[in-house]
Design a protein around this motif. Sequence first.
Motif, PDB file in Angstrom:
ATOM      1  N   LEU A  32       0.828  -1.200   0.000  1.00  0.00           N
ATOM      2  CA  LEU A  32       0.000   0.000   0.000  1.00  0.00           C
ATOM      3  C   LEU A  32       0.869   1.260   0.000  1.00  0.00           C
ATOM      4  CD1 LEU A  32      -2.879   1.081   0.012  1.00  0.00           C
ATOM      5  CD2 LEU A  32      -2.879   0.864   2.501  1.00  0.00           C
ATOM      6  N   LEU A  33       1.899   1.276   0.818  1.00  0.00           N
ATOM      7  CA  LEU A  33       2.815   2.421   0.851  1.00  0.00           C
ATOM      8  C   LEU A  33       3.507   2.621  -0.496  1.00  0.00           C
ATOM      9  CD1 LEU A  33       4.410   1.988   4.367  1.00  0.00           C
ATOM     10  CD2 LEU A  33       3.129   3.988   3.573  1.00  0.00           C
ATOM     11  N   ALA A  34       3.906   1.541  -1.129  1.00  0.00           N
ATOM     12  CA  ALA A  34       4.585   1.647  -2.422  1.00  0.00           C
ATOM     13  C   ALA A  34       3.662   2.281  -3.461  1.00  0.00           C
ATOM     14  CB  ALA A  34       5.062   0.269  -2.887  1.00  0.00           C
ATOM     15  N   LEU A  43      -4.691   2.011  -7.872  1.00  0.00           N
ATOM     16  CA  LEU A  43      -4.206   0.690  -7.457  1.00  0.00           C
ATOM     17  C   LEU A  43      -4.206   0.561  -5.944  1.00  0.00           C
ATOM     18  CD1 LEU A  43      -1.328   0.196 -10.048  1.00  0.00           C
ATOM     19  CD2 LEU A  43      -3.608  -0.842 -10.044  1.00  0.00           C
ATOM     20  N   ALA A  44      -3.871   1.643  -5.241  1.00  0.00           N
ATOM     21  CA  ALA A  44      -3.896   1.628  -3.772  1.00  0.00           C
ATOM     22  C   ALA A  44      -5.319   1.389  -3.272  1.00  0.00           C
ATOM     23  CB  ALA A  44      -3.343   2.935  -3.223  1.00  0.00           C
ATOM     24  N   ARG A  45      -6.264   2.068  -3.887  1.00  0.00           N
ATOM     25  CA  ARG A  45      -7.665   1.915  -3.486  1.00  0.00           C
ATOM     26  C   ARG A  45      -8.156   0.492  -3.708  1.00  0.00           C
ATOM     27  NH1 ARG A  45     -11.563   4.905  -6.924  1.00  0.00           N
ATOM     28  NH2 ARG A  45     -13.129   3.316  -6.812  1.00  0.00           N
ATOM     29  N   PHE A  46      -7.823  -0.081  -4.844  1.00  0.00           N
ATOM     30  CA  PHE A  46      -8.239  -1.460  -5.114  1.00  0.00           C
ATOM     31  C   PHE A  46      -7.544  -2.447  -4.177  1.00  0.00           C
ATOM     32  CE2 PHE A  46      -9.257   0.278  -9.467  1.00  0.00           C
ATOM     33  CZ  PHE A  46     -10.626   0.307  -9.239  1.00  0.00           C
ATOM     34  N   THR A  51      -7.885  -6.199   0.488  1.00  0.00           N
ATOM     35  CA  THR A  51      -7.142  -6.626   1.674  1.00  0.00           C
ATOM     36  C   THR A  51      -8.102  -7.383   2.590  1.00  0.00           C
ATOM     37  OG1 THR A  51      -5.665  -4.728   1.546  1.00  0.00           O
ATOM     38  CG2 THR A  51      -5.818  -5.817   3.677  1.00  0.00           C
ATOM     39  N   PRO A  52      -7.682  -8.533   3.102  1.00  0.00           N
ATOM     40  CA  PRO A  52      -8.576  -9.302   3.975  1.00  0.00           C
ATOM     41  C   PRO A  52      -9.072  -8.446   5.150  1.00  0.00           C
ATOM     42  CG  PRO A  52      -6.649 -10.600   3.401  1.00  0.00           C
ATOM     43  CD  PRO A  52      -6.401  -9.219   2.892  1.00  0.00           C
ATOM     44  N   GLY A  68      -3.815   7.605   2.238  1.00  0.00           N
ATOM     45  CA  GLY A  68      -4.245   7.366   0.865  1.00  0.00           C
ATOM     46  C   GLY A  68      -5.588   8.006   0.554  1.00  0.00           C
ATOM     47  N   ARG A  69      -6.518   7.911   1.493  1.00  0.00           N
ATOM     48  CA  ARG A  69      -7.831   8.538   1.301  1.00  0.00           C
ATOM     49  C   ARG A  69      -7.695  10.039   1.103  1.00  0.00           C
ATOM     50  NH1 ARG A  69     -12.115   9.322   3.723  1.00  0.00           N
ATOM     51  NH2 ARG A  69     -11.293   9.776   5.769  1.00  0.00           N
ATOM     52  N   ARG A  70      -6.837  10.643   1.922  1.00  0.00           N
ATOM     53  CA  ARG A  70      -6.628  12.092   1.820  1.00  0.00           C
ATOM     54  C   ARG A  70      -5.944  12.442   0.493  1.00  0.00           C
ATOM     55  NH1 ARG A  70      -7.982  14.862   6.666  1.00  0.00           N
ATOM     56  NH2 ARG A  70      -8.975  13.261   7.936  1.00  0.00           N
ATOM     57  N   MET A  71      -5.022  11.575   0.053  1.00  0.00           N
ATOM     58  CA  MET A  71      -4.386  11.798  -1.245  1.00  0.00           C
ATOM     59  C   MET A  71      -5.412  11.719  -2.363  1.00  0.00           C
ATOM     60  SD  MET A  71      -0.834   9.639  -0.758  1.00  0.00           S
ATOM     61  CE  MET A  71      -0.172   9.988  -2.392  1.00  0.00           C
ATOM     62  N   TRP A  72      -6.350  10.777  -2.243  1.00  0.00           N
ATOM     63  CA  TRP A  72      -7.362  10.545  -3.270  1.00  0.00           C
ATOM     64  C   TRP A  72      -8.174  11.809  -3.533  1.00  0.00           C
ATOM     65  CZ3 TRP A  72      -8.364   6.925  -6.762  1.00  0.00           C
ATOM     66  CH2 TRP A  72      -9.620   6.906  -7.357  1.00  0.00           C
TER      67      TRP A  72
END
Length: 91
Positions: A32-34, A43-46, A51-52, A68-72
């Motif tokens: 996720l960080l990558a 791709l991060a969102r998917f 993710t389990p 990531g949400r904030r980046m989105w």
Amino acid sequence: GSLIRWCEEWELDLKHSLASTALSLGVYKVHLLAYLLAAQLDLARFLWRRTPPSLRDDAELQAIWEVGRRMWVEDRAGVQAALAAAQWASP
């Protein structure tokens, strides 16, 4: 880059099903960080969605996804706030 490719192959080969929970969680965090560092937000969102659920309960993984949400939504101040608010584990 090659880190993203390695993480994708690890997931596609279903290696997480054979690994310990701690190892699997660590790989999902790195993956996720990558994606976030490479600004591959789709791709991060998917990845987050697939993710389990048992791993999504991890506080640090949730904090990574909050960034990531904030980046989105292009909330730069929110990204900085999310980074500052999280309790990150030492490497």
